[in-house]
Design a protein around this motif. Structure first.
Motif, short mmCIF file in Angstrom:
data_model
loop_
_atom_site.label_atom_id
_atom_site.label_comp_id
_atom_site.label_asym_id
_atom_site.label_seq_id
_atom_site.Cartn_x
_atom_site.Cartn_y
_atom_site.Cartn_z
N VAL A 267 -48.44 -47.68 76.78
CA VAL A 267 -47.33 -47.86 77.91
C VAL A 267 -46.23 -48.08 77.05
CG1 VAL A 267 -46.47 -49.32 79.71
CG2 VAL A 267 -48.93 -48.83 79.53
N LEU A 268 -46.18 -48.96 75.84
CA LEU A 268 -45.05 -48.95 75.26
C LEU A 268 -44.51 -47.91 74.42
CD1 LEU A 268 -43.17 -51.74 74.38
CD2 LEU A 268 -44.65 -51.77 72.20
N ARG A 332 -38.93 -56.60 77.95
CA ARG A 332 -39.30 -58.01 77.60
C ARG A 332 -39.48 -58.36 76.16
NH1 ARG A 332 -41.50 -56.50 82.43
NH2 ARG A 332 -41.73 -58.20 84.03
N LEU A 333 -39.20 -57.08 75.55
CA LEU A 333 -39.28 -57.26 73.96
C LEU A 333 -37.81 -57.66 73.29
CD1 LEU A 333 -41.41 -54.21 73.11
CD2 LEU A 333 -42.10 -56.39 73.52
N PRO A 334 -37.73 -58.14 72.37
CA PRO A 334 -36.56 -58.75 71.56
C PRO A 334 -35.98 -57.47 71.17
CG PRO A 334 -38.41 -59.41 70.30
CD PRO A 334 -38.88 -58.93 71.59
N LEU A 338 -37.12 -53.53 69.36
CA LEU A 338 -36.81 -52.50 70.20
C LEU A 338 -36.32 -51.54 69.21
CD1 LEU A 338 -35.15 -53.42 73.59
CD2 LEU A 338 -37.51 -52.28 73.27
N SER A 339 -35.32 -51.92 68.15
CA SER A 339 -34.87 -51.07 67.24
C SER A 339 -35.76 -50.66 66.14
CB SER A 339 -33.68 -51.69 66.41
OG SER A 339 -34.36 -52.80 65.61
N ALA A 343 -38.18 -43.55 69.72
CA ALA A 343 -37.67 -43.25 70.82
C ALA A 343 -38.86 -42.58 71.79
CB ALA A 343 -36.54 -41.94 70.83
N LEU A 344 -38.54 -42.58 73.11
CA LEU A 344 -39.92 -42.03 74.04
C LEU A 344 -39.72 -40.54 74.02
CD1 LEU A 344 -39.45 -44.65 76.99
CD2 LEU A 344 -41.11 -44.63 75.15
#
Length: 346
Positions: A267-268, A332-334, A338-339, A343-344
């Motif tokens: 999912v992530l 919900r992630l810091p 995320l950085s 990219a999706l």
């Protein structure tokens, strides 16, 4: 996300000045032809990959002992001839725009590297006589320090082929060579022959490392080089994990939690591969529970059927809400994590 529109929508785009007069009909005609073209391309892709895997199997895993009897020099000439032919043909197809079959032939050429090195070692007397393995087929079965030259050469040829034909599937034979190398090199360093339990742990840790490397590669180029790294990493990690027998219900529950974690990673990152492996692992654990609780019961096949339907329903629900699920999980992630994430991909 899929958008559906018709000729009226395109006519409004012309009225709004988004399209020039006449472009709407040309675009509509092009889109009407796309479903059949896409289907034919998908069927052709299956044929391409299936053919490449057949060649890899014929000249690798399925190579019979009869080929060993033709002599080392003949074996070397055959391997080099095939490698040169596949490389030149693949490069020709690549330059003519046929990148998938061209790249696949490049991957086939890389997969023949161990056979060529095997013939060279046997021909020059560099093959370790006390290794106990005489046939090339053993390369895919046994862990031996004597295979290291074959694996290192495959890695080098694979990297050179990626420079010549930057096709993602070429990562696969490289990853397999690295997987074999992780076991053979570990045995060489520590000495002795590793048992199956130790090999499973090596496979698990190597798979985890390959997954992390693929994560770093993910999104760094227009082509999806990370996909085959993820695939090989999951095979090594999940395979080693699934073949372990903890002997306790706590260990089996931990196995289920790890597979749930793989589904969360799917999912992530929006990578269905993780969902497939994770869902199989969770279904296996639920099947274990069903067998323990309903052993010799008429309800056992019914319960397994319900588990299968639940897995299918989970896949449908994910497909419908994958954007919302991914956005919610990433929210919900810091920011520092995320950085780090790629990219999706759509």
């Amino acid at each position: 996300m899929t958008f559906k529109f018709d000729s009226q929508d395109l006519a409004r785009a012309v009225s709004a000045g988004v399209l020039q007069p006449g472009q709407d009909q040309a675009l509509l005609q092009f889109l009407r032809q796309q479903p059949e073209t896409r289907a034919s391309f998908q069927l052709a892709h299956i044929a391409y990959y299936f053919g490449a895997l057949l060649i890899m199997g014929a000249m690798g895993w399925l190579l019979t002992e009869a080929w060993m009897s033709i002599g080392e020099l003949a074996l070397l000439l055959v391997a080099l001839a095939y490698m040169g032919l596949f490389t030149l043909t693949g490069l020709s197809l690549w330059q003519r725009g046929q990148r998938i079959p061209g790249g696949l032939l490049g991957a086939v050429a890389v997969s023949l590297t161990p056979l060529a090195v095997f013939a060279v070692e046997r021909l020059t007397g560099l093959w370790p006589l006390d290794d106990g393995q005489r046939d090339f087929h053993d390369y895919y079965v046994y862990v031996r320090g004597g295979w290291l030259a074959m694996e290192a050469a495959t890695l080098l040829v694979g990297l050179l082929m990626l420079r010549l034909l930057p096709f993602p599937f070429i990562v696969m034979p490289i990853a397999v060579a690295l997987w074999f190398m992780s076991m053979d090199l570990t045995e060489l360093v520590y000495g002795g022959i590793f048992d199956w339990d130790q090999r499973r742990w090596i496979s698990l840790w190597f798979g985890l490392a390959l997954l992390l490397v693929s994560l770093l590669v993910d999104g760094r180029s227009r082509q999806d080089f990370a996909f085959w790294g993820y695939f090989a990493g999951l095979l090594a990690f999940w395979g080693g994990l699934s073949l372990m027998d903890s002997g306790s219900e706590l260990g089996k529950a931990l196995y289920c939690l790890i597979n749930l974690g793989l589904m969360s990673v799917a999912v992530l990152l929006r990578r269905p591969l993780f969902m497939v492996f994770g869902a199989i692992g969770v279904a296996g654990y639920l099947g274990h529970l069903a067998y323990e609780v309903f052993e010799d019961s008429l309800l056992f096949p019914i319960l397994l059927t319900l588990i299968g339907l639940a897995v299918i329903g989970l896949g449908i629900a994910y497909q419908k809400r994958r954007d919302a699920l991914t956005a919610g999980l990433r929210a919900r992630l810091p920011a520092s994590l995320l950085s780090f994430l790629p990219a999706l991909r759509r």
